[in-house]
Design a protein around this motif. Structure first.
Motif, PDB file in Angstrom:
ATOM      1  N   GLU A   1      63.757 -25.555  10.616  1.00  0.00           N
ATOM      2  CA  GLU A   1      63.527 -24.212  11.127  1.00  0.00           C
ATOM      3  C   GLU A   1      62.074 -23.829  10.899  1.00  0.00           C
ATOM      4  OE1 GLU A   1      65.498 -19.791  11.017  1.00  0.00           O
ATOM      5  OE2 GLU A   1      65.907 -21.131   9.353  1.00  0.00           O
ATOM      6  N   ALA A   2      61.442 -23.272  11.930  1.00  0.00           N
ATOM      7  CA  ALA A   2      60.078 -22.781  11.827  1.00  0.00           C
ATOM      8  C   ALA A   2      60.140 -21.274  11.597  1.00  0.00           C
ATOM      9  CB  ALA A   2      59.301 -23.096  13.098  1.00  0.00           C
TER      10      ALA A   2
ATOM     11  N   LEU B   1      61.205 -32.680  12.842  1.00  0.00           N
ATOM     12  CA  LEU B   1      60.144 -32.049  12.072  1.00  0.00           C
ATOM     13  C   LEU B   1      58.931 -31.806  12.971  1.00  0.00           C
ATOM     14  CD1 LEU B   1      58.936 -31.206   9.316  1.00  0.00           C
ATOM     15  CD2 LEU B   1      58.237 -33.589   9.028  1.00  0.00           C
ATOM     16  N   GLU B   2      58.638 -32.772  13.836  1.00  0.00           N
ATOM     17  CA  GLU B   2      57.472 -32.691  14.708  1.00  0.00           C
ATOM     18  C   GLU B   2      57.527 -31.433  15.588  1.00  0.00           C
ATOM     19  OE1 GLU B   2      59.533 -35.376  14.642  1.00  0.00           O
ATOM     20  OE2 GLU B   2      58.322 -36.823  13.556  1.00  0.00           O
ATOM     21  N   ASP B   3      58.677 -31.181  16.201  1.00  0.00           N
ATOM     22  CA  ASP B   3      58.816 -30.033  17.092  1.00  0.00           C
ATOM     23  C   ASP B   3      58.688 -28.715  16.321  1.00  0.00           C
ATOM     24  OD1 ASP B   3      59.180 -31.424  19.529  1.00  0.00           O
ATOM     25  OD2 ASP B   3      61.241 -31.858  18.968  1.00  0.00           O
ATOM     26  N   ALA B   4      59.243 -28.661  15.126  1.00  0.00           N
ATOM     27  CA  ALA B   4      59.151 -27.445  14.315  1.00  0.00           C
ATOM     28  C   ALA B   4      57.699 -27.180  13.915  1.00  0.00           C
ATOM     29  CB  ALA B   4      60.033 -27.568  13.079  1.00  0.00           C
ATOM     30  N   VAL B   5      56.964 -28.226  13.539  1.00  0.00           N
ATOM     31  CA  VAL B   5      55.559 -28.075  13.147  1.00  0.00           C
ATOM     32  C   VAL B   5      54.730 -27.574  14.328  1.00  0.00           C
ATOM     33  CG1 VAL B   5      53.482 -29.331  12.414  1.00  0.00           C
ATOM     34  CG2 VAL B   5      55.661 -29.750  11.268  1.00  0.00           C
ATOM     35  N   VAL B   6      54.960 -28.132  15.503  1.00  0.00           N
ATOM     36  CA  VAL B   6      54.218 -27.694  16.693  1.00  0.00           C
ATOM     37  C   VAL B   6      54.529 -26.230  17.002  1.00  0.00           C
ATOM     38  CG1 VAL B   6      53.955 -27.989  19.183  1.00  0.00           C
ATOM     39  CG2 VAL B   6      53.927 -29.973  17.697  1.00  0.00           C
ATOM     40  N   CYS B   7      55.772 -25.830  16.898  1.00  0.00           N
ATOM     41  CA  CYS B   7      56.150 -24.434  17.168  1.00  0.00           C
ATOM     42  C   CYS B   7      55.420 -23.494  16.210  1.00  0.00           C
ATOM     43  CB  CYS B   7      57.657 -24.260  17.056  1.00  0.00           C
ATOM     44  SG  CYS B   7      58.200 -22.595  17.510  1.00  0.00           S
ATOM     45  N   TYR B   8      55.410 -23.847  14.933  1.00  0.00           N
ATOM     46  CA  TYR B   8      54.718 -23.016  13.936  1.00  0.00           C
ATOM     47  C   TYR B   8      53.225 -22.940  14.251  1.00  0.00           C
ATOM     48  CZ  TYR B   8      53.065 -21.264   9.454  1.00  0.00           C
ATOM     49  OH  TYR B   8      52.466 -20.507   8.479  1.00  0.00           O
ATOM     50  N   ALA B   9      52.621 -24.086  14.577  1.00  0.00           N
ATOM     51  CA  ALA B   9      51.192 -24.120  14.885  1.00  0.00           C
ATOM     52  C   ALA B   9      50.891 -23.293  16.138  1.00  0.00           C
ATOM     53  CB  ALA B   9      50.728 -25.564  15.073  1.00  0.00           C
ATOM     54  N   LYS B  10      51.754 -23.391  17.141  1.00  0.00           N
ATOM     55  CA  LYS B  10      51.560 -22.600  18.372  1.00  0.00           C
ATOM     56  C   LYS B  10      51.636 -21.105  18.044  1.00  0.00           C
ATOM     57  CE  LYS B  10      52.028 -25.678  21.992  1.00  0.00           C
ATOM     58  NZ  LYS B  10      51.065 -25.709  23.079  1.00  0.00           N
ATOM     59  N   PHE B  11      52.571 -20.722  17.164  1.00  0.00           N
ATOM     60  CA  PHE B  11      52.691 -19.323  16.769  1.00  0.00           C
ATOM     61  C   PHE B  11      51.423 -18.853  16.065  1.00  0.00           C
ATOM     62  CE2 PHE B  11      53.694 -16.129  13.560  1.00  0.00           C
ATOM     63  CZ  PHE B  11      54.199 -15.117  14.357  1.00  0.00           C
ATOM     64  N   LYS B  12      50.921 -19.656  15.138  1.00  0.00           N
ATOM     65  CA  LYS B  12      49.730 -19.279  14.377  1.00  0.00           C
ATOM     66  C   LYS B  12      48.499 -19.184  15.266  1.00  0.00           C
ATOM     67  CE  LYS B  12      51.034 -18.562  10.205  1.00  0.00           C
ATOM     68  NZ  LYS B  12      50.912 -17.225   9.641  1.00  0.00           N
ATOM     69  N   GLU B  13      48.414 -20.032  16.270  1.00  0.00           N
ATOM     70  CA  GLU B  13      47.220 -20.057  17.115  1.00  0.00           C
ATOM     71  C   GLU B  13      47.333 -19.160  18.345  1.00  0.00           C
ATOM     72  OE1 GLU B  13      45.973 -24.069  17.869  1.00  0.00           O
ATOM     73  OE2 GLU B  13      46.133 -24.575  15.744  1.00  0.00           O
ATOM     74  N   GLY B  14      48.563 -18.891  18.830  1.00  0.00           N
ATOM     75  CA  GLY B  14      48.686 -18.123  20.065  1.00  0.00           C
ATOM     76  C   GLY B  14      49.705 -17.005  20.033  1.00  0.00           C
ATOM     77  N   GLY B  15      50.356 -16.811  18.908  1.00  0.00           N
ATOM     78  CA  GLY B  15      51.327 -15.721  18.806  1.00  0.00           C
ATOM     79  C   GLY B  15      52.720 -16.115  19.272  1.00  0.00           C
TER      80      GLY B  15
END
Length: 162
Positions: A67-68, A81-95
């Motif tokens: 879970e992200a 894990l890969e998909d969750a990390v990308v989702c978190y990174a996308k949130f941090k960088e683009g909301g």
């Protein structure tokens, strides 16, 4: 680090290597880095998180164990894990909008994978049925095969007179 134990004995709690947490995530890190690069985001490493990445937790959901989460924002549950990390990174960088887009991409990909898996299972069932002499089609209708059942067909039971 040394600490006083019972009866004045000293017990030693070894200090973990500062990058031990990075080793614990092992080969998955390569997959995470590759996916993040492909998506144009940077993974957020976190040595205090057991998963090795900021905002990633165990979800407890079957099939979607990662879970992200960012603060009060639950970004979604993911199968890798890969998909969750990308989702978190996308949130941090683009909301939230970027995280939602990624979740949509992930959901569509997961649906395609499930559909392909279902088709492969059906092909395997048809092949097994063909070997057992069962028909997979009759009078233009598809018959739903169910290997392992007494009749060989889904929702068809033998009727015994007793």
């Amino acid at each position: 680090l040394m600490a006083e134990g019972k009866a004045g004995r000293r017990k030693c709690s070894p200090q973990p290597h500062k990058h031990e947490w990075l080793r614990s995530i092992g080969a998955r890190q390569d997959a995470v880095v590759q996916l993040c690069k492909a998506e144009g985001v940077e993974p957020h490493l976190d040595p205090t998180n057991p998963k090795g990445y900021a905002g990633i937790h165990q979800s407890g959901k079957r099939g979607r164990p990662f879970e992200a989460v960012s603060g009060d924002h639950r970004l979604g549950c993911f199968g890798t894990l890969e998909d969750a990390v990308v989702c978190y990174a996308k949130f941090k960088e683009g909301g939230m909008e970027e995280a939602s887009k990624w979740k949509g991409v992930y959901s569509a990909r997961r649906a395609r994978e499930r559909e392909l898996e279902k088709r492969e299972q059906e092909k395997a069932h048809v092949h097994e049925a063909g070997l057992a002499g069962l028909a997979s089609e009759a009078e233009g209708f598809q018959l739903h095969l169910a290997p392992g059942t007494k009749s060989g067909y889904k929702a068809v039971w033998p009727h015994y007179k007793g």
